[in-house]
Design a protein around this motif. Structure first.
Motif, PDB file in Angstrom:
ATOM      1  N   GLN B  41       0.835  -1.196   0.000  1.00  0.00           N
ATOM      2  CA  GLN B  41       0.000   0.000   0.000  1.00  0.00           C
ATOM      3  C   GLN B  41       0.875   1.253   0.000  1.00  0.00           C
ATOM      4  O   GLN B  41       0.662   2.178  -0.772  1.00  0.00           O
ATOM      5  N   GLU B  42       1.900   1.232   0.847  1.00  0.00           N
ATOM      6  CA  GLU B  42       2.786   2.381   0.971  1.00  0.00           C
ATOM      7  C   GLU B  42       3.563   2.621  -0.331  1.00  0.00           C
ATOM      8  O   GLU B  42       3.676   3.749  -0.809  1.00  0.00           O
ATOM      9  N   ASP B  55      -4.628  11.152  -1.752  1.00  0.00           N
ATOM     10  CA  ASP B  55      -4.792  11.213  -0.309  1.00  0.00           C
ATOM     11  C   ASP B  55      -4.335   9.878   0.298  1.00  0.00           C
ATOM     12  O   ASP B  55      -4.544   8.825  -0.297  1.00  0.00           O
ATOM     13  N   GLN B  56      -3.734   9.908   1.470  1.00  0.00           N
ATOM     14  CA  GLN B  56      -3.320   8.675   2.163  1.00  0.00           C
ATOM     15  C   GLN B  56      -4.500   7.713   2.358  1.00  0.00           C
ATOM     16  O   GLN B  56      -4.337   6.506   2.319  1.00  0.00           O
ATOM     17  N   GLU B  57      -5.675   8.297   2.560  1.00  0.00           N
ATOM     18  CA  GLU B  57      -6.862   7.473   2.841  1.00  0.00           C
ATOM     19  C   GLU B  57      -7.458   6.900   1.558  1.00  0.00           C
ATOM     20  O   GLU B  57      -8.279   5.995   1.612  1.00  0.00           O
ATOM     21  N   GLY B  58      -7.050   7.485   0.418  1.00  0.00           N
ATOM     22  CA  GLY B  58      -7.730   7.168  -0.839  1.00  0.00           C
ATOM     23  C   GLY B  58      -7.269   5.919  -1.547  1.00  0.00           C
ATOM     24  O   GLY B  58      -7.526   5.732  -2.722  1.00  0.00           O
ATOM     25  N   LYS B  60      -7.154   1.655  -1.405  1.00  0.00           N
ATOM     26  CA  LYS B  60      -7.619   0.445  -0.714  1.00  0.00           C
ATOM     27  C   LYS B  60      -7.009  -0.770  -1.391  1.00  0.00           C
ATOM     28  O   LYS B  60      -7.055  -0.887  -2.614  1.00  0.00           O
TER      29      LYS B  60
END
Lengths: 276, 121
Positions: B41-42, B55-58, B60
């Motif tokens: 993910q990173e 965005d970091q949250e964007g 999955k």
């Protein structure tokens, strides 16, 4: 009062329900407090609180953890001081709200405040691996993993150990949470017959150090019926002696590991075996 | 014979011990994989961030284990700064090899039915 540098946050956790987290929280808390430590027990089982009932304080609950976290009550208003041991206090969980009402920041603030006042802050975790359980272990320095010598309990304990190594504040800082195994509801006779996992089996599988072995005992139910920790209700019983030893080990004493047993006469022995 | 059966029946603890050892060896390996997902993910995030503001949250990431192949699903939300004239396709499905698919989606309130564009690697 406690020195905040020395204060320890302890989580009593297990993954599986019904293995003895609340019983062990009450028994160890009372044992530590009886030895002169300032102890507070926090019930993190929001919505299904039970520590108040096991402690016999269910009719004294006015404010709870959520009220304090949300700033609706001061900590001093919510803490219930035990009537038997003056150095023992309880912060009950809410029975009506849900766990989402607990914010991370709010819980951090309450734990920090309790560390100023107490030597031991003992968090009774809810069952499961959801937010309630991770919140209860979040600030822990020390963890007690309560396990029954039974396959599903051992498996769930393994999951919880994984969470202690990844989801706690200490783990995130690259530090370790001190983990201990508390084997509860142990029956030495059945383990000896090969009907029940023995102590070595569980230790080898979970590979964390052993804090104590609590023998299966009818005294545990008698104590919870009366709303009294077993270590106060019947300090001479085998289970209580095992909890006193475990409490001493938490305080750094090195004791030989024994499995206390309730001494029975010949009559009792014969009947005890038949009934088991 | 009956006496032997009596003793044999009692000794179930070794079976429990063996079952647990096998099961937990497997489960520990799988839970180690969840770290792999976090690392992926990173790293995927870092690559995409070079080209789009994300965005970091964007992002999955989901891994599904199948019998023959396992799939890795990556969903990236890219904010659309100028919604009607933003040059990007609203939804792009990029198959990466046969087990890896990347799906990027941009929500656009003004053009909800923007055609789906496909690009190969």
């Amino acid at each position: 009062m406690g020195d905040s540098n020395m204060a320890k946050v302890l989580v009593v956790t297990s993954g599986k329900g019904g293995v003895g987290k609340t019983t062990s929280t009450a028994a160890l808390g009372a044992a530590l407090a009886s030895a002169g430590k300032n102890v507070v027990l926090i019930d993190f089982d929001v919505g299904l609180r039970n520590l108040d009932l096991v402690m016999g304080a269910e009719r004294r609950v006015v404010y709870d953890l959520i009220n304090v976290v949300q700033g609706d009550a001061k900590l001093a208003q919510a803490l219930i001081r035990d009537k038997r041991v003056p150095t023992l206090s309880l912060l009950p969980a809410s029975q009506t709200r849900d766990k989402d009402a607990l914010s991370d920041e709010g819980v951090s603030r309450v734990i920090a405040e309790l560390k100023e006042k107490f030597d031991w802050v003992i968090c009774d975790s809810p069952a499961g691996i959801e937010r309630g359980a991770t919140l209860a272990m979040r600030h822990a320095d020390v963890a007690i993993v309560v396990t029954n010598p039974e396959v599903s309990s051992v498996r769930d304990s393994d999951r919880i150990i994984g969470l202690l190594d990844s989801k706690t504040e200490r783990a995130e800082k690259g530090e370790r949470v001190e983990k201990h195994l508390l084997l509860t509801r142990f029956d030495a006779v059945r383990a000896g017959r090969g009907e029940m996992l023995n102590v070595e089996d569980v230790l080898e599988i979970l590979s964390i150090p052993l804090l104590g072995i609590i023998p299966e005992s009818s005294e545990v139910l008698r104590a919870s019926n009366l709303g009294s920790p077993i270590t106060l209700n019947n300090p001479a019983s085998a289970a209580a002696r095992a909890y006193f030893d475990a409490a001493k080990r938490l305080n750094g004493e090195a004791l030989d590991m024994t499995i206390p047993s309730d001494r029975k006469g010949l009559f009792g022995k014969l009947f005890g075996r038949r009934a088991a | 014979m009956k006496l032997i059966n009596f003793f044999r029946r009692q000794s179930t603890a070794p079976v429990a011990r063996e079952r647990l050892q096998i099961l937990l060896a497997h489960e520990r390996a799988v839970s180690g994989k969840s770290d792999l997902i976090a690392i992926l993910q990173e790293e995927i995030m870092a690559v995409i961030a070079k080209h789009f503001p994300v965005d970091q949250e964007g992002i999955k990431i989901k891994m599904e284990r199948g019998e023959v192949v396992s799939t890795l699903e990556v969903e990236v939300e890219i904010p659309t700064p100028m919604c009607p004239s933003f040059p990007l396709p609203a939804k792009a499905v990029v198959p990466v090899k046969h087990v890896l698919s990347e799906e990027s989606e941009t929500a656009c309130a003004d053009e909800p039915d923007t055609e789906m564009a496909r690009t190969g690697t």
